[in-house]
Design a protein around this motif. Structure first.
Motif, PDB file in Angstrom:
ATOM      1  N   UNK A 324       1.188  -7.657 -10.588  1.00  0.00           N
ATOM      2  CA  UNK A 324       0.153  -7.050  -9.746  1.00  0.00           C
ATOM      3  C   UNK A 324       0.408  -7.316  -8.265  1.00  0.00           C
ATOM      4  N   UNK A 325       0.720  -8.570  -7.949  1.00  0.00           N
ATOM      5  CA  UNK A 325       0.985  -8.928  -6.556  1.00  0.00           C
ATOM      6  C   UNK A 325       2.208  -8.195  -6.026  1.00  0.00           C
ATOM      7  N   UNK A 326       3.199  -8.029  -6.880  1.00  0.00           N
ATOM      8  CA  UNK A 326       4.409  -7.321  -6.463  1.00  0.00           C
ATOM      9  C   UNK A 326       4.115  -5.859  -6.155  1.00  0.00           C
ATOM     10  N   UNK A 327       3.246  -5.237  -6.924  1.00  0.00           N
ATOM     11  CA  UNK A 327       2.874  -3.849  -6.663  1.00  0.00           C
ATOM     12  C   UNK A 327       2.247  -3.707  -5.277  1.00  0.00           C
ATOM     13  N   UNK A 328       1.350  -4.645  -4.939  1.00  0.00           N
ATOM     14  CA  UNK A 328       0.701  -4.615  -3.628  1.00  0.00           C
ATOM     15  C   UNK A 328       1.732  -4.826  -2.519  1.00  0.00           C
ATOM     16  N   UNK A 329       2.597  -5.813  -2.710  1.00  0.00           N
ATOM     17  CA  UNK A 329       3.587  -6.145  -1.683  1.00  0.00           C
ATOM     18  C   UNK A 329       4.580  -5.016  -1.461  1.00  0.00           C
ATOM     19  N   UNK A 330       5.066  -4.421  -2.549  1.00  0.00           N
ATOM     20  CA  UNK A 330       6.042  -3.334  -2.423  1.00  0.00           C
ATOM     21  C   UNK A 330       5.411  -2.129  -1.734  1.00  0.00           C
ATOM     22  N   UNK A 331       4.172  -1.813  -2.083  1.00  0.00           N
ATOM     23  CA  UNK A 331       3.486  -0.693  -1.431  1.00  0.00           C
ATOM     24  C   UNK A 331       3.346  -0.943   0.073  1.00  0.00           C
ATOM     25  N   UNK A 332       3.033  -2.189   0.442  1.00  0.00           N
ATOM     26  CA  UNK A 332       2.898  -2.536   1.867  1.00  0.00           C
ATOM     27  C   UNK A 332       4.242  -2.430   2.583  1.00  0.00           C
ATOM     28  N   UNK A 333       5.306  -2.856   1.921  1.00  0.00           N
ATOM     29  CA  UNK A 333       6.647  -2.760   2.516  1.00  0.00           C
ATOM     30  C   UNK A 333       7.061  -1.297   2.674  1.00  0.00           C
ATOM     31  N   UNK A 334       6.796  -0.499   1.659  1.00  0.00           N
ATOM     32  CA  UNK A 334       7.139   0.919   1.729  1.00  0.00           C
ATOM     33  C   UNK A 334       6.328   1.630   2.811  1.00  0.00           C
ATOM     34  N   UNK A 335       5.133   1.124   3.072  1.00  0.00           N
ATOM     35  CA  UNK A 335       4.303   1.702   4.112  1.00  0.00           C
ATOM     36  C   UNK A 335       4.597   1.176   5.500  1.00  0.00           C
ATOM     37  N   UNK A 336       5.586   0.306   5.618  1.00  0.00           N
ATOM     38  CA  UNK A 336       5.977  -0.230   6.913  1.00  0.00           C
ATOM     39  C   UNK A 336       5.064  -1.313   7.446  1.00  0.00           C
ATOM     40  N   UNK A 337       4.204  -1.872   6.600  1.00  0.00           N
ATOM     41  CA  UNK A 337       3.258  -2.895   7.049  1.00  0.00           C
ATOM     42  C   UNK A 337       3.883  -4.283   7.127  1.00  0.00           C
ATOM     43  N   UNK A 338       4.804  -4.566   6.205  1.00  0.00           N
ATOM     44  CA  UNK A 338       5.397  -5.898   6.142  1.00  0.00           C
ATOM     45  C   UNK A 338       6.914  -5.802   6.093  1.00  0.00           C
ATOM     46  N   UNK A 339       7.576  -6.952   6.284  1.00  0.00           N
ATOM     47  CA  UNK A 339       9.029  -7.035   6.220  1.00  0.00           C
ATOM     48  C   UNK A 339       9.488  -7.336   4.793  1.00  0.00           C
ATOM     49  N   UNK A 340      10.795  -7.220   4.594  1.00  0.00           N
ATOM     50  CA  UNK A 340      11.385  -7.373   3.258  1.00  0.00           C
ATOM     51  C   UNK A 340      11.005  -8.701   2.605  1.00  0.00           C
ATOM     52  N   UNK A 341      11.194  -9.817   3.308  1.00  0.00           N
ATOM     53  CA  UNK A 341      10.940 -11.122   2.687  1.00  0.00           C
ATOM     54  C   UNK A 341       9.454 -11.460   2.600  1.00  0.00           C
ATOM     55  N   UNK A 342       8.607 -10.663   3.243  1.00  0.00           N
ATOM     56  CA  UNK A 342       7.169 -10.831   3.055  1.00  0.00           C
ATOM     57  C   UNK A 342       6.764 -10.488   1.627  1.00  0.00           C
ATOM     58  N   UNK A 343       7.565  -9.660   0.960  1.00  0.00           N
ATOM     59  CA  UNK A 343       7.275  -9.339  -0.444  1.00  0.00           C
ATOM     60  C   UNK A 343       7.267 -10.623  -1.258  1.00  0.00           C
ATOM     61  N   UNK A 344       8.320 -11.417  -1.114  1.00  0.00           N
ATOM     62  CA  UNK A 344       8.392 -12.692  -1.842  1.00  0.00           C
ATOM     63  C   UNK A 344       7.261 -13.622  -1.433  1.00  0.00           C
ATOM     64  N   UNK A 345       7.013 -13.738  -0.141  1.00  0.00           N
ATOM     65  CA  UNK A 345       5.970 -14.647   0.355  1.00  0.00           C
ATOM     66  C   UNK A 345       4.615 -14.317  -0.250  1.00  0.00           C
ATOM     67  N   UNK A 346       4.279 -13.047  -0.277  1.00  0.00           N
ATOM     68  CA  UNK A 346       2.987 -12.616  -0.814  1.00  0.00           C
ATOM     69  C   UNK A 346       2.907 -12.889  -2.317  1.00  0.00           C
ATOM     70  N   UNK A 347       3.939 -12.488  -3.063  1.00  0.00           N
ATOM     71  CA  UNK A 347       3.913 -12.650  -4.516  1.00  0.00           C
ATOM     72  C   UNK A 347       3.886 -14.127  -4.899  1.00  0.00           C
ATOM     73  N   UNK A 348       4.660 -14.941  -4.204  1.00  0.00           N
ATOM     74  CA  UNK A 348       4.684 -16.374  -4.496  1.00  0.00           C
ATOM     75  C   UNK A 348       3.328 -17.016  -4.233  1.00  0.00           C
ATOM     76  N   UNK A 349       2.636 -16.560  -3.195  1.00  0.00           N
ATOM     77  CA  UNK A 349       1.319 -17.111  -2.874  1.00  0.00           C
ATOM     78  C   UNK A 349       0.325 -16.852  -3.997  1.00  0.00           C
ATOM     79  N   UNK A 350       0.333 -15.651  -4.533  1.00  0.00           N
ATOM     80  CA  UNK A 350      -0.569 -15.315  -5.639  1.00  0.00           C
ATOM     81  C   UNK A 350      -0.197 -16.102  -6.890  1.00  0.00           C
ATOM     82  N   UNK A 351       1.078 -16.191  -7.174  1.00  0.00           N
ATOM     83  CA  UNK A 351       1.526 -16.924  -8.366  1.00  0.00           C
ATOM     84  C   UNK A 351       1.137 -18.396  -8.300  1.00  0.00           C
TER      85      UNK A 351
END
Length: 390
Positions: A324-351
């Motif tokens: 679930x967290x990865x879906x949110x992070x990837x959508x944000x990255x695809x939308x230009x809101x966050x950087x590539x490694x922010x995907x990991x940061x966000x998902x790891x925080x939820x986990x």
């Protein structure tokens, strides 16, 4: 003749399935095709395979679908209820390829005695693998892998029994950033991350391939599909994309699944049951291939893979929360809101939150969706924190 229903008929897996079915009109008849919102493509597909029923998941598109199929006698439906009704129609095989958690409930509902579920919906196993496989066994439905790696591993594992496997390895092409430095990867926009060197896939999966999260999700799938422990599973980078999976046995023997990188090959295997379907694909020329290259994945440059391995070992609600967290992070990255490694940061925080909760693994679709919804909300909150820092 086998009756087949195609869930996700307008996506890349669905389109490849249509190609396979069209090659063998004497072996398959299509009961239903289900798509998301692309009415034009769905209608064209329904006509091509002479489906008895076509359903669009978007409830607002019923009139459009009826208009597109007005010159046929194909039954039309729209919305969640209609999707489930399509699943309930008589079929020997359900090709389950609806992407995301939207495919979870229809795939679960596909489980019926004597049916084969040709599975390409990751969420059924990532979010609720234990309960899904248990339900399939209890009902008497057969779950057969469609992803190229899992299909290859399924064939390789036919050489023995799961308890005799020392290591089952799935391969990764390495994605578009295989040879890039961490600094260059960090600055890469989504449009560059979406340029996969081998496969043509949906937008979200392309980003998952760039982060190697896709391989982590596939490890979780494999553990449920083949009843393998985390310590029996591994990933190796294989940029040639010829070897898709490898099984090593305790007697030292090795079996592997090789094929050209074309999704129609594993789909044909899944639909053929005990017989191989004849398909118009060239035989691999190993003299021309000359050599096959392998390398270890770099979990420092691709930390999502390392995280997914830890989630696999931990189990419980973590796989569903991570997805679930990865879906949110990837959508944000695809939308230009966050950087590539922010995907990991966000998902790891939820986990990290779910790792301390001690919640049991989901026992049903409802449990899995509840975890998904909670983790999605939490991920969105973490996203706001990341955006505030930027």
């Amino acid at each position: 003749m086998r009756k087949i229903t195609i869930l996700g008929a307008t996506g890349s897996i669905g389109r490849s399935t249509v190609d396979v079915v069209s090659e063998h009109p004497d072996k398959f008849e299509v009961e239903a095709v289900v798509g998301g919102s692309n009415v034009e493509t769905l209608a064209e597909t329904a006509k091509r395979v002479k489906a008895r029923c076509a359903v669009v998941a978007d409830a607002t598109k019923l009139a459009d679908l009826k208009e597109a199929l007005s010159d046929t006698d194909i039954d039309c439906g729209a919305g969640e209820k209609a999707v489930l009704e399509a699943v309930d129609r008589p079929a020997d095989v359900i090709l389950a390829a609806i992407a995301g958690t939207a495919g979870l409930a229809p795939t679960y509902a596909s489980l019926k005695k004597g049916r084969r579920i040709a599975l390409a919906n990751k969420e059924s196993l990532v979010c609720a693998g234990q309960s899904f496989m248990k339900a399939a066994a209890a009902i008497g439905a057969e779950v057969f892998a469609v992803d190229s790696e899992h299909n290859a591993l399924q064939q390789a594992l036919m050489a023995g029994q799961s308890q005799d496997v020392t290591i089952a390895t799935i391969t990764a092409s390495g994605g578009p950033f295989r040879t890039w430095s961490r600094e260059d990867i960090a600055a890469a926009p989504a449009e560059v991350a979406s340029r996969h060197p081998v496969w043509a896939m949906g937008a979200k999966i392309l980003i998952d391939s760039a982060t190697l999260m896709n391989k982590g999700l596939e490890l979780i799938e494999a553990s449920h599909l083949f009843d393998l422990r985390a310590d029996q599973l591994d990933v190796v980078v294989h940029p040639d994309a010829i070897v898709h999976a490898i099984a090593q046995w305790r007697d030292g023997a090795v079996t592997a699944g090789l094929a050209a990188p074309d999704m129609r090959i594993p789909i044909a295997n899944a639909l053929g049951f005990e017989r191989r379907l004849k398909m118009p694909y060239p035989v691999l020329d190993f003299v021309k291939i000359s050599r096959l290259n392998f390398e270890a994945p770099d979990e420092e440059r691709f930390p999502c893979l390392k995280l997914a391995k830890a989630v696999l070992r931990a189990g419980g609600p973590l796989p569903a929360a991570m997805n679930a967290a990865n879906e949110v992070a990837v959508a944000a990255y695809m939308g230009g809101q966050i950087k590539f490694y922010d995907i990991y940061t966000l998902v790891a925080a939820v986990c990290s939150v779910y790792a301390g909760e001690g919640v049991r693994a989901p026992a049903s679709v409802e449990d899995a969706l509840a975890i998904h919804n909670d983790a999605t909300k939490m991920a969105q909150e973490h996203l706001e924190l990341i955006l505030a820092k930027h």
